[in-house]
Motif scaffolding. Structure first.
Motif, mmCIF file in Angstrom:
data_model
loop_
_atom_site.group_PDB
_atom_site.id
_atom_site.type_symbol
_atom_site.label_atom_id
_atom_site.label_comp_id
_atom_site.label_asym_id
_atom_site.label_seq_id
_atom_site.Cartn_x
_atom_site.Cartn_y
_atom_site.Cartn_z
ATOM 1 N N GLY A 193 0.822 -1.203 0.000
ATOM 2 C CA GLY A 193 0.000 0.000 0.000
ATOM 3 C C GLY A 193 0.852 1.247 0.000
ATOM 4 O O GLY A 193 1.945 1.278 0.578
ATOM 5 N N ALA A 194 0.354 2.300 -0.646
ATOM 6 C CA ALA A 194 1.137 3.511 -0.826
ATOM 7 C C ALA A 194 0.683 4.672 0.046
ATOM 8 O O ALA A 194 1.342 5.714 0.075
ATOM 9 N N THR A 195 -0.425 4.531 0.767
ATOM 10 C CA THR A 195 -0.938 5.615 1.592
ATOM 11 C C THR A 195 -0.509 5.390 3.042
ATOM 12 O O THR A 195 -0.854 4.376 3.655
ATOM 13 N N VAL A 196 0.271 6.345 3.582
ATOM 14 C CA VAL A 196 0.805 6.200 4.938
ATOM 15 C C VAL A 196 0.653 7.521 5.682
ATOM 16 O O VAL A 196 0.515 8.589 5.085
ATOM 17 N N GLY A 197 0.712 7.449 7.021
ATOM 18 C CA GLY A 197 0.758 8.640 7.848
ATOM 19 C C GLY A 197 2.183 8.876 8.335
ATOM 20 O O GLY A 197 2.911 7.925 8.646
ATOM 21 N N LEU A 198 2.601 10.140 8.368
ATOM 22 C CA LEU A 198 3.953 10.477 8.788
ATOM 23 C C LEU A 198 3.916 11.434 9.969
ATOM 24 O O LEU A 198 3.103 12.372 10.001
ATOM 25 N N ASP A 199 4.804 11.212 10.924
ATOM 26 C CA ASP A 199 5.015 12.171 12.003
ATOM 27 C C ASP A 199 6.096 13.138 11.535
ATOM 28 O O ASP A 199 7.289 12.842 11.619
#
Length: 323
Positions: free
Chosen positions: A248-254
């Protein structure tokens, strides 16, 4: 000319959408040449194409495959560079209109392939046809990730996410040859052990495990499932290099974590013909060559392709194209 063509989408991977048959090949366009192929290899992009990615129902059936090696019209041994891009881009990967062989043109799963003359890279004699045919996509991607993006000095430590895939296998072999300490992760303990015992990795850990110490660079082709772990695993000032997103290509970043720890996040894909030439020479001089899972004749390639579609292989699936 004997070739493997995609005729219809095959989302279930049952190989119902390909045909292996003989077709005539027209003369090459101006500036293009015909390469008589000895071997081709199977990449993740080929499997995506079989399942239907990029399928044009209005277009003709296309020969699959992007990587291969063979003889040019003068009898020289060459590796086929698989990217088609406009000449005005010094780095072909910066062309927004680039395409790979098999995307709108016939690819390398055939006895012959037509490519621009500029796409021919000399094959070192030390490499076998099978080894040379594996370098153009996965191994070129790994080469740029390591030497064009991460640039970790000998003695440094890199983390390779997802042992067993084509790019991770190449990353391990190339990183070891460059004098790096290589740690790998895998959901499958058997694949982790094989990365250590057969590829030269220095240690294997379960996916997501806390590592003994931070690494200089994390090399990630897995995507959504591993990116957070890659970011957690690098030291302050370290590098995370991404060249795939199979989960998957959708991620959350801090973002705070990124800038407070001065982490550099790089995207990377394949490389240039010059990098492919340098990669081939590195493989020839160090012996860090592709691991070959199995070799299948072009005329009986279905079991080999099926093996790749079900993820059974460790190393590259190769198709022998000469009769």
């Amino acid at each position: 000319m004997r070739a493997i063509r995609r005729t219809a989408p095959d989302p279930d991977g049952l190989l119902t959408g390909i045909e292996i048959d003989d077709r005539d090949q027209p003369p090459p366009p101006d500036g293009w040449v015909t390469v008589t192929l000895r071997c081709a290899s199977v990449n993740h992009s080929d499997l995506a194409a079989i399942r239907g990615h990029g399928f044009d129902p209005a277009g003709p059936p296309r020969v699959l495959g992007s990587d291969g090696a063979g003889l040019d019209p003068d009898g020289n041994e060459v590796i086929v560079y698989p990217i088609l891009a406009a000449a005005r881009y010094p780095d072909p990967m910066h062309d927004p209109g680039l395409r790979m062989l098999s995307q709108g043109v016939d690819g390398t799963w055939a006895e012959r392939v037509q490519v621009p003359r500029a796409n021919l890279v000399p094959k070192p004699p030390e490499l076998t046809w099978e080894q040379a045919a594996c370098l153009g996509t996965a191994w070129l991607t790994a080469y740029r990730m390591l030497f064009g993006r991460a640039r970790v000095a000998p003695g440094g430590t890199v983390l390779v996410q997802g042992a067993g895939g084509g790019v991770p296998t190449a990353l391990i072999r190339l990183a070891v040859a460059a004098g790096l300490r290589v740690w790998v992760t895998s959901r499958d303990p058997h694949r982790g052990r094989r990365a250590v015992e057969h590829l030269g990795a220095h240690a294997a850990f379960p996916s997501g495990a806390v590592l003994p110490e931070p690494v200089d660079a994390a090399l990630d082709c897995v995507g959504q499932a591993t990116l957070a772990h890659s970011l957690r695993s690098v030291r302050p000032g370290g590098q995370v290099v991404i060249a795939g997103a199979v989960t998957g290509a959708t991620v959350g970043l801090d973002l705070t974590d990124l800038f407070v720890r001065s982490i550099s996040l790089h995207g990377s894909a394949m490389g240039t013909p010059a990098e492919l030439f340098a990669l081939a020479r590195l493989c020839a001089t160090t012996g860090a060559v592709p691991v070959i899972d199995t070799v299948w004749p072009l005329t009986d390639a279905r079991p080999g392709i099926a093996r790749a579609l079900t993820g059974q292989q460790f190393g590259k699936i190769v198709l022998r194209c000469d009769r």
